[in-house]
Design a protein around this motif. Sequence first.
Motif, mmCIF file in Angstrom:
data_model
loop_
_atom_site.group_PDB
_atom_site.id
_atom_site.type_symbol
_atom_site.label_atom_id
_atom_site.label_comp_id
_atom_site.label_asym_id
_atom_site.label_seq_id
_atom_site.Cartn_x
_atom_site.Cartn_y
_atom_site.Cartn_z
ATOM 1 N N GLY A 33 0.731 -1.282 0.022
ATOM 2 C CA GLY A 33 0.071 -0.136 0.015
ATOM 3 C C GLY A 33 0.735 1.258 -0.101
ATOM 4 N N LEU A 34 1.541 1.681 -0.901
ATOM 5 C CA LEU A 34 2.489 2.637 -1.073
ATOM 6 C C LEU A 34 1.701 3.676 -1.436
ATOM 7 C CD1 LEU A 34 5.654 0.751 -2.500
ATOM 8 C CD2 LEU A 34 5.159 1.437 -0.048
ATOM 9 N N ALA A 35 0.740 4.226 -0.724
ATOM 10 C CA ALA A 35 -0.026 5.355 -1.020
ATOM 11 C C ALA A 35 0.679 6.574 -0.545
ATOM 12 C CB ALA A 35 -1.574 5.164 -0.462
ATOM 13 N N ASN B 204 0.952 -2.483 -6.810
ATOM 14 C CA ASN B 204 1.717 -3.634 -6.682
ATOM 15 C C ASN B 204 1.498 -4.185 -5.192
ATOM 16 O OD1 ASN B 204 3.012 -3.140 -9.222
ATOM 17 N ND2 ASN B 204 4.669 -2.497 -8.561
ATOM 18 N N VAL B 205 1.239 -3.270 -4.382
ATOM 19 C CA VAL B 205 1.149 -3.727 -3.140
ATOM 20 C C VAL B 205 -0.220 -3.563 -2.173
ATOM 21 C CG1 VAL B 205 3.390 -3.024 -2.430
ATOM 22 C CG2 VAL B 205 1.876 -1.195 -2.250
ATOM 23 N N PRO C 49 -8.499 -3.986 -0.984
ATOM 24 C CA PRO C 49 -7.135 -3.660 -0.905
ATOM 25 C C PRO C 49 -6.481 -3.584 0.542
ATOM 26 C CG PRO C 49 -8.640 -1.723 -0.870
ATOM 27 C CD PRO C 49 -9.488 -2.861 -1.045
ATOM 28 N N ARG C 50 -5.257 -3.842 0.764
ATOM 29 C CA ARG C 50 -4.848 -4.128 1.981
ATOM 30 C C ARG C 50 -4.588 -2.774 3.043
ATOM 31 N NH1 ARG C 50 -2.775 -9.141 3.086
ATOM 32 N NH2 ARG C 50 -2.897 -8.356 5.211
ATOM 33 N N ASN C 51 -5.267 -2.239 3.301
ATOM 34 C CA ASN C 51 -5.465 -0.984 4.000
ATOM 35 C C ASN C 51 -4.468 -1.292 5.350
ATOM 36 O OD1 ASN C 51 -6.351 0.573 2.029
ATOM 37 N ND2 ASN C 51 -8.422 0.236 2.376
ATOM 38 N N ASP C 52 -4.657 -2.627 6.002
ATOM 39 C CA ASP C 52 -3.858 -2.765 7.068
ATOM 40 C C ASP C 52 -2.703 -2.585 7.060
ATOM 41 O OD1 ASP C 52 -4.146 -4.960 5.542
ATOM 42 O OD2 ASP C 52 -3.602 -6.579 6.890
#
Length: 507
Positions: free
Chosen positions: A26-28, A317-318, A339-342
């Motif tokens: 999660g490279l936000a 990607n993440v 999505p993997r917000n954790d």
Amino acid sequence: MTANSKRGAGLRGVATLVCGALAAAGLAATGVTALEPGAAAASSHREAPLISGTPQYDNTDVYAFVSPDKPDTTTIIANWIPFEEPAGGPNFFTFAEDAQYDLHIDNNGDGQGELLFRYTFRTHVKNKKTFLYNTGPVETLDDKDLNVTQTYDVELLRLKKQRLLSRTKIADDVPVAPSNVGKASMPDYAALRKEAVHALAGGSTTFAGQADDPFFLDLRVFDLLYGGNLSEVGNDTLKGYNVNSIALQVPNHLIQESAQQPVVGIWSTTQRKNAQGHFRQVSRLGNPLVNEVVNPIEDKDTFNASGPWDDAQFLENVTHPELPKLIEAIYKIPAPDEPRNDLVDVFLKGVPDLNQPPHVTPSEMLRLNTSVKPTAAPKRLGVLDGDNAGFPNGRRLTDDVIDASLQVVEGELLGAKSDLGDAVDKNDKEFEKAFPYVALPTEGSRGPLAKGTSGGNDVRSQIGDALKPAGSDDTTLIAASAGAGAGGILLIGAALLWWRRMRGRAY
């Protein structure tokens, strides 16, 4: 599932693919700025196509922790040159002279580095007319018998939004600890290591030299997730290999924004001089295995050349990581919902109320709360096991980042409890109790002694005695070989000539 069950132990083998998925998941990142030369954040052992061909520039791991014996300081360790075979002479392992090895510190959570410690190296050769790394036993770093040496300078750069504010040289011509050739060449390597530890003004300490690779894990997972065969997990792939380490211990107050904001972000980079004479970033590393596991091949070199403030480009990607899907397909463990917000919350921002700075910009780097005191009994799973002085609050040498990362990627924070791991729970060598903490490197010569020799013999005396026995002159030496035939005469004559030349040279 228990760690000791066949299925549980085997599933620990898939962990090696994961630790990066957490770190970069999660490279936000927000607030993206223009990339400047010298900015960076993640790499590992041979993780990208370009860097795998240039190991001198390949940053393998970064560690950052409050020093256990000096809790008012922080120790940063960054390693280069993966898979150093200890016996890989005669050209042993040196830092590159056309590189800038940089340690970056973000002390306000904006994804930008405010402090940069830059290491640059020079190589010195005493006698270029021999192939030998050392010409006799080496007892000190300035020993005349250490033929190839390195020294380094350290600069402290202060930055704002990657713009240079000031540059100060804080170390000059510091000696590097050499590669550990073997017991005959370096009978007391620990003394050489100790001599390479150098105190700096203001309470900082620096070290550069060879060390045992401190990363412990089972890398055979890259054989298609063990090919579905989980019976061979638990092999420390990096056992017996060395790396080149840079270690820096600095007072906490030097790197903190303030006592009220003690959280710092830490990563390392390598910049290499190109044909035009400009330095360009070729490697970056924050959390372990990010670029190896998270990014597809097409993105790996781009990632190595980018900075943490620019990580939004790798978001897809993440937030939708590949690894949990592979594990589900092969081992039938359900992948957490996307999505993997954790993963974003923990590994890109820091753990709330532990190592998350205020107004944080999500970006990939180690985050360390320098006010958390070290524990006398570190737990290998760190924060997951209630030890807030460990990973992902920085990274200690003893932290089992593979197991911790696997469990989080597989949904530990979402309620999916597990004890997954790779069955490699500690390093093969004990770490040191004082700076630079990394274990001594494995020596290059570690087999049995040849018949008729002993470990206490002086190598220089042995060579001289073998070529010219006591009481013999040059003529009788050659005559004594006549019975051996023409081949024996040529061999001994050549040896004698070599001995004469070596005796006349200054080492």
